[in-house]
Design a protein around this motif. Structure first.
Motif, PDB file in Angstrom:
ATOM      1  N   ALA A  18       8.159 -46.411  -5.337  1.00 41.88           N
ATOM      2  CA  ALA A  18       8.421 -44.835  -5.312  1.00 41.88           C
ATOM      3  C   ALA A  18       6.633 -44.152  -5.346  1.00 41.88           C
ATOM      4  CB  ALA A  18       9.111 -43.889  -5.690  1.00 41.88           C
ATOM      5  N   GLY A  37      12.629 -42.578 -12.377  1.00 47.04           N
ATOM      6  CA  GLY A  37      12.119 -42.483 -11.310  1.00 47.04           C
ATOM      7  C   GLY A  37      13.086 -42.150 -10.208  1.00 47.04           C
ATOM      8  N   TYR A  54      12.939 -39.001  -8.950  1.00 42.98           N
ATOM      9  CA  TYR A  54      12.342 -39.142  -8.079  1.00 42.98           C
ATOM     10  C   TYR A  54      13.264 -38.752  -6.216  1.00 42.98           C
ATOM     11  CZ  TYR A  54       7.946 -40.248  -9.787  1.00 42.98           C
ATOM     12  OH  TYR A  54       6.562 -40.747 -10.207  1.00 42.98           O
ATOM     13  N   ARG A  97      16.561 -36.020  -7.924  1.00 45.06           N
ATOM     14  CA  ARG A  97      15.156 -34.592  -7.494  1.00 45.06           C
ATOM     15  C   ARG A  97      15.872 -33.971  -9.087  1.00 45.06           C
ATOM     16  NH1 ARG A  97      10.969 -35.539  -6.236  1.00 45.06           N
ATOM     17  NH2 ARG A  97      11.081 -33.515  -6.052  1.00 45.06           N
ATOM     18  N   ILE A 139      12.159 -35.980 -14.257  1.00 47.10           N
ATOM     19  CA  ILE A 139      10.257 -35.438 -13.958  1.00 47.10           C
ATOM     20  C   ILE A 139       9.519 -34.967 -14.687  1.00 47.10           C
ATOM     21  CG2 ILE A 139       8.932 -34.471 -11.728  1.00 47.10           C
ATOM     22  CD1 ILE A 139      11.492 -33.848  -9.893  1.00 47.10           C
TER      23      ILE A 139
END
Length: 511
Positions: free
Chosen positions: A163, A286, A290, A293, A298
Motif C-alpha cells: 500500500a 495498514g 488504509y 479507513r 492511521i
C-alpha cells in the motif's frame, strides 16, 4: 441484544435495570455493562465467532482454577455466542497512563509503579496459566508456528508494504520471511502466549491491583512475544531507559516460574520478536487504516514507524535477513514516513535554518509577503520564569515580548512546608509536580504552540523569540515550566536557548 438480556435474566432472575454499550476497539465483539437495581454490574459479551468465545470461556475457567487475576465466567448461552463475566471496573492501564503518553513518554512514579507491577505479573499468567491447559481450546490455532508467522508477515506485505508503493523483489523478501519464521520458532517453549498483551487489556482496581482480559487469541508459544508486544506498543512512547528497566523487571520475575536463558541470549531473542511484532502491527494498522479507513489506526502508523526506525538503528537482530533489512530501510526513507522532527542545517555564514520545505504553501494563498526581519540571523530563544507580584519580564530585543503563560492554575507545591525552601529545579519539587500531573498536561499544550512558532521562525530566519512563565512567587511551577520548555526546544531544534529564572537569580545558556 435481546438474547444477551435473556441470558442475564436467566442468570440473575431479573432483567437488567440498565444496559450500557461499551466503546469498541479493534475487535468485532460487542460488550455491554449490565447493571441491576442495586447498582451491581456485570459485563455481557456478544461475539460473532463461537470458536473465539469458546476459547475465551475455556481459558478463563482454567485461569480461574489456577487463581490467576482474570474475570470469572458467570453464564454462557447454549450456542456460546453470548456470555456474562464479572465486571473488573472502568479503568484500564491504558487510561491510567494517559498523562504519561500525552507528555511524550514522561511517566510519573505512580505510573511507573503500575507498569512494573503489570510486567512482573505477566510471567505468572504465561507460565502458571500454561500448566495443565488443554491447548486444543485455543483459537484460531493451538500453537505459535511457522505457518502463523508467515501469515502475519504476508499480512504486513499485502496490507501495508504494498500500500505504500515501495518497489521490492517479492521472491527475495519471501525467502527472508521464511528464514525469520524458522528462527522465531526454533526454540520450544511451553508458555501461554497472550498474543494481545497491551495496556488496554490490563484492568486497574481501586487498590491498584491488576487483572487481565481479552486473551482469547492466546496459544502455546514463546514468552518473548508478549513482552515485545507490550513494550513496543506504538502509542505508549516508552523511553528507552524505561523499556530497559521493565525488561529487567520481567526477566527477574520470570526466574520465579522457570529456568531462564542468559541475559545476552534473552536480549537477542527478544529483539527478534520485537522486529516481528512491529511488522505484524504495521500489517494490522495498514488493513484497519488504509483499507477500512479507521482514523485511530492511521494515526498509529507514524509512532509504529518510529519504533521500526529505532530498532534498525539499535540492534543487529535484523542483520541475518539482509534483503528484509534493505526493504525496511527503504520503507523508513519514504517521504510519508520521514521523522516528524524539523531538520535544522547550518549555513555557510553560521546561521541555523530549517529545511525550506517545512511549510508547503497552498496555491490559493497567493505570493508570500516578507518582513524586514526575515533572514537576518540565527534564532535565539529566551525563556523566563517570574513572579506576577514583580511584573512580567521586559523584552530587551525591542520586539515587544512574546508568549506569557500563567502557571497559577496548577497545583502549587509552595503551599506545603517541605517544598517552601526549594525551587522547580530541585528533585523533590519535580517529583511532586510530575506525580500530580497537572503541570505536564499544561506543558503539552505549550510544547505544541512553541514548536509551531520555533519552526516558522527558523524557516523565516527570525532572530528572537521569548517565552515567559509566571506563578505566584516565581519559585516552583514557573521555574519547572521554563526549564522544561527550554530543554525541550534545545534538544529538538539544536538552537541557542537562554534561560533566566529571574526571581532565583539564575541564568543559563544552552548553546
Amino acid at each position: 441484544m435481546e438474547e444477551l438480556e435473556h441470558l442475564y435474566q436467566e442468570w440473575s432472575g431479573a432483567a437488567p435495570a440498565k444496559m450500557e454499550r461499551l466503546p469498541g476497539a479493534g475487535s468485532n465483539r460487542i460488550y455491554y455493562r449490565m447493571t441491576d437495581s442495586e447498582g451491581q454490574s456485570v459485563i455481557g459479551c456478544i461475539g460473532t465467532s463461537r470458536d473465539e468465545n469458546h476459547a475465551f470461556v475455556t481459558l478463563t475457567r482454567h485461569f480461574t482454577k489456577r487463581q490467576l487475576p482474570v474475570p470469572q465466567i458467570l453464564a454462557v448461552s447454549n450456542d456460546e455466542l453470548r456470555y456474562l463475566q464479572t465486571d473488573l471496573g472502568t479503568q484500564s492501564l491504558y487510561d491510567v497512563l494517559q498523562r504519561g503518553r500525552e507528555a511524550g513518554g514522561r511517566y510519573n512514579q505512580q505510573e511507573r509503579a503500575l507498569l512494573v507491577k503489570t510486567i512482573r505479573e505477566l510471567p505468572n499468567i504465561q507460565m502458571r496459566g500454561a500448566r495443565g491447559l488443554d491447548w486444543s481450546c485455543c483459537y484460531p490455532q493451538p500453537e505459535f508456528d511457522q505457518d502463523g508467522v508467515l501469515f502475519d508477515l504476508n499480512y504486513f506485505k499485502y496490507c501495508f508494504l504494498k500500500a505504500t508503493g515501495l518497489d521490492f523483489h517479492e521472491l527475495k523478501l519471501e525467502a527472508n520471511f521464511r528464514m525469520l519464521a524458522k528462527d522465531l520458532t526454533a526454540e520450544a517453549c511451553d508458555a501461554f502466549l497472550y498474543r494481545d498483551f497491551q495496556a488496554r487489556n490490563v484492568m486497574i482496581a481501586p487498590d491498584s491491583s491488576v487483572s487481565f482480559i481479552d486473551y482469547q487469541g492466546g496459544r502455546k508459544g514463546p514468552y518473548y512475544y508478549d513482552l515485545a508486544s507490550f513494550l513496543w506498543q506504538a502509542s505508549a512512547k516508552y523511553p528507552d531507559k524505561l523499556r530497559r528497566d521493565l525488561i529487567a523487571e520481567y526477566y527477574d520475575s520470570l526466574k520465579n516460574y522457570t529456568e531462564v536463558p542468559s541475559e545476552r541470549h534473552f536480549t537477542e531473542r527478544l529483539n527478534l520478536f520485537v522486529l516481528f511484532r512491529i511488522l505484524q502491527v504495521l500489517g494490522a494498522y495498514g488493513f484497519r487504516g488504509y483499507f477500512e479507513r479507521k482514523r485511530h489506526f492511521i494515526d498509529s502508523i507514524p509512532p509504529a514507524m518510529d519504533n521500526l526506525r529505532g530498532l534498525l538503528q539499535n540492534t543487529t537482530a535484523i542483520d541475518a535477513y539482509p534483503y528484509l533489512k534493505e526493504v525496511l530501510k527503504g520503507l523508513c526513507e519514504l517521504p510519508q514516513f520521514a521523522p516528524r522532527e524539523v531538520k535544522v542545517t547550518k549555513r555557510a555564514d553560521g546561521y541555523k535554518t530549517a529545511e525550506s520545505n517545512v511549510y508547503t504553501p497552498h496555491p490559493q494563498d497567493g505570493p508570500a509577503t516578507f518582513s524586514k526581519y526575515d533572514g537576518t540571523g540565527p534564532l535565539v530563544v529566551r525563556v523566563f520564569s517570574f513572579s506576577y507580584r514583580k511584573g512580567i519580564p521586559e523584552d530587551e530585543s525591542g520586539n515587544g515580548g512574546g508568549y506569557v503563560f500563567d502557571c497559577r492554575s496548577t497545583h502549587n507545591p509552595g503551599r506545603y512546608e517541605p517544598y517552601k525552601q526549594l525551587t522547580g529545579l530541585d528533585e523533590p519539587v519535580i517529583r511532586f509536580l510530575e506525580d500530580d500531573g497537572e503541570i505536564t498536561t499544561f506543558l503539552q499544550s505549550v510544547y505544541r504552540l512553541a514548536d509551531a512558532h520555533v519552526e516558522r521562525y527558523l524557516q523565516r530566519g527570525f532572530t528572537s523569540l521569548m517565552f515567559s512563565f509566571g506563578c505566584t512567587g516565581g519559585q516552583h511551577r514557573s521555574v519547572y515550566s521554563a526549564q522544561h520548555l527550554a530543554e525541550h526546544i534545545h534538544e529538538k531544534y539544536g538552537i541557542e536557548v537562554r534561560i533566566c529564572h529571574r526571581e532565583q537569580g539564575i541564568n543559563q545558556l544552552l548553546r
